[in-house]
Enzyme design. Structure first.
Site, short mmCIF file in Angstrom:
data_model
loop_
_atom_site.label_atom_id
_atom_site.label_comp_id
_atom_site.label_asym_id
_atom_site.label_seq_id
_atom_site.Cartn_x
_atom_site.Cartn_y
_atom_site.Cartn_z
N ARG A 1 21.55 21.20 -8.31
CA ARG A 1 20.20 20.49 -7.78
C ARG A 1 20.64 19.37 -8.07
O ARG A 1 19.76 18.18 -6.41
CB ARG A 1 18.39 21.04 -7.69
CG ARG A 1 17.93 21.93 -7.52
CD ARG A 1 16.48 22.58 -8.25
NE ARG A 1 15.73 22.11 -7.48
CZ ARG A 1 15.93 21.31 -7.73
NH1 ARG A 1 15.00 20.31 -8.70
NH2 ARG A 1 14.01 20.09 -6.27
N CYS B 1 34.63 18.23 -12.57
CA CYS B 1 35.81 18.09 -11.74
C CYS B 1 35.39 16.80 -10.15
O CYS B 1 35.79 17.00 -8.98
CB CYS B 1 37.39 18.10 -11.12
SG CYS B 1 38.48 16.57 -11.11
N TYR C 1 15.71 27.72 -7.69
CA TYR C 1 17.03 26.63 -7.18
C TYR C 1 18.42 26.77 -8.75
O TYR C 1 18.57 25.80 -8.46
CB TYR C 1 16.75 26.06 -5.90
CG TYR C 1 15.35 26.86 -5.32
CD1 TYR C 1 16.20 27.37 -4.39
CD2 TYR C 1 14.69 26.48 -5.35
CE1 TYR C 1 15.26 28.02 -3.60
CE2 TYR C 1 13.45 26.72 -4.97
CZ TYR C 1 13.62 27.86 -3.55
OH TYR C 1 12.71 28.41 -2.92
#
Ligand SMILES: *Cc1c(COP(=O)(O)O)cnc(C)c1O
Length: 429
Positions: A323, A354, A383
């Site tokens: 999120r 990364c 979520y």
């Protein structure tokens, strides 16, 4: 920082219910999602009670995509919840968790004939998102010798104040059918031999902190219901969708409670259907506001670094909680093993992925943090795990459920073996 009622600080440690997060992290490892079952039940009941105080019948459909863990679906099924399911997978999970098929709505803006067949076979009500889908489901139902129970999803063309990626009721959105085209859609449905239109559906977006858009959506839906009644549609339900937000910034954001939502929306709905002389069930589809604050994500500090900013490098990244990276979302951060220490410096919490966008929290005032400390990312229940991935070949985290003195995994952490379980090597290699 004000905490949800199931969270507390005891002896400097953050607790979820009766459980010391420091001990849970030591026992189950990190990253670790920890969910409080009673908090989920309490939020569900707040909705049910607030709505039924105004009207009956009411059905709360939990939006399974917020967190589809079968244990949570079973908890909610036990409370009498149905579910908004958006894929064959979510449909299957809801049924296996014991949810009543008549309390499910199969949604989606792009369903295959195979998806529709599954829903019709199981007698699941389907929210249609295009005239094409009406033709398809009629043919699917005919082939099965059944009648499909359908609604259409209305696009109410409302501009709601939320992040553009989760505003779903804009005129330009991919979801739903424009209001002006709705009467024709139902006329066409009434002419189909293997389809029975029984409901109407909308969902205007997510993380909405104002009440007015919900009231406006209810007004639009009642107006459309009136048009449908005149066409001869017998409405069994009107589904107002989900979308109520939660106060991610504690002490700053203000989110309406389910009671405030009900007190604002229900008079419009109740007066509207009474004037029409109908008594359809009211359906709502909250996801986030039922599960978000039930859950913390525990993550261990690997290192700290003073560079342009002070970085706290932890073992959870956007593979576990996307999120912040995806929506610029804000989550409160607590140093779980020194939760009552005063803030000392401004830190940016960075994950191990990364990507320079892999930041869970930026420029936060935190107590002194060092390697081995435990951070809790709050309000991670919606979520969170549901959108996690194996990016960078990182196994997904475990999910732990606590209730009173009990705690048990509702999903173990993935392993490297899980990562490779679906691989196969082409024979020429
Ligand atoms: C996502 C979704 C919901 C739930 O939204 P929340 O913001 O989590 O309450 C409800 N209905 C539909 C159709 C959805 O797509």
């Amino acid at each position: 920082m004000n905490l949800s009622p199931h969270l507390s600080v005891r002896g400097g440690h953050l607790y979820v219910g009766e459980h010391d997060t420091v001990r849970l992290a030591a026992e189950f490892g990190t990253p670790l999602y920890v969910t409080d079952e009673e908090r989920v039940r309490a939020r569900y009941r707040e909705y049910r009670d607030a709505l039924t105080a105004h009207y009956d019948p009411v059905q709360v459909l939990y939006a399974a995509k917020a967190n589809g863990n079968p244990a949570l679906l079973r908890v909610l099924a036990g409370e009498g919840a149905g579910a908004d399911v958006f894929s064959p997978g979510e449909l299957e999970l809801a049924l296996r968790a014991g949810m009543d098929p008549s309390r499910l709505l199969f949604n989606g803006s792009s369903k295959s004939r195979e998806d529709l067949r599954l829903a019709v076979e199981r007698r699941i009500r389907v929210s249609l998102d295009s005239p094409d889908e009406l033709d398809a489901i009629d043919q699917v139902a005919e082939a099965l010798g059944q009648t499909a129970l359908v609604a259409f999803r209305v696009n109410p063309a409302l501009d709601v104040p939320t992040h553009p990626k989760i505003a779903t009721g804009l005129a330009s959105s991919k979801f739903g059918i424009p209001h002006a085209a709705i009467p024709d859609a139902y006329r066409a449905a009434l002419r189909k031999e293997h389809v029975r239109p029984v409901g109407i559906h909308c969902h205007i977006g997510s993380q909405i902190l104002a009440l007015e858009p919900f009231v406006e959506a209810a007004r639009v839906m009642v107006r459309i219901a009136g048009e449908l009644v005149r066409l001869g549609v017998e409405l069994e339900f009107i589904d107002l969708g989900g979308g109520l937000g939660i106060p991610y910034r504690h002490g700053v954001d203000r989110a309406p409670s389910p009671r405030e939502y009900a007190d604002a929306v229900m008079p419009v709905f109740v007066d509207g259907v009474r004037e029409l002389g109908i008594r359809p069930a009211l359906w709502v589809e909250p996801g986030r506001s039922i599960v978000a604050d039930s859950t913390v994500l525990l993550t261990r500090v690997n290192s700290t670094k003073d560079a342009d900013r002070r970085f706290v490098n932890v073992d959870a990244g956007f593979n576990q909680l996307i999120r912040p990276a995806m929506y610029g979302a804000y989550h409160e951060v607590v140093v779980a093993n020194r939760a009552d220490a005063p803030a000392e410096s401004t830190c940016t919490v960075a994950g191990p992925i990364c990507e320079s966008g892999d930041l869970l929290a930026e420029d936060r005032a935190l107590p002194a943090v060092r390697e081995g400390d435990l951070l809790a990312i709050l309000d991670a229940g919606a979520y969170g795990f549901a959108m996690s991935s194996q990016y960078n070949a990182r196994p997904r985290a475990a999910e732990l459920l606590v209730r009173g003195p009990d705690r048990a995994l509702m999903r173990r952490a993935e392993t490297i073996d899980d990562l490779v379980a679906t691989h196969s090597m082409p024979p020429w290699l």
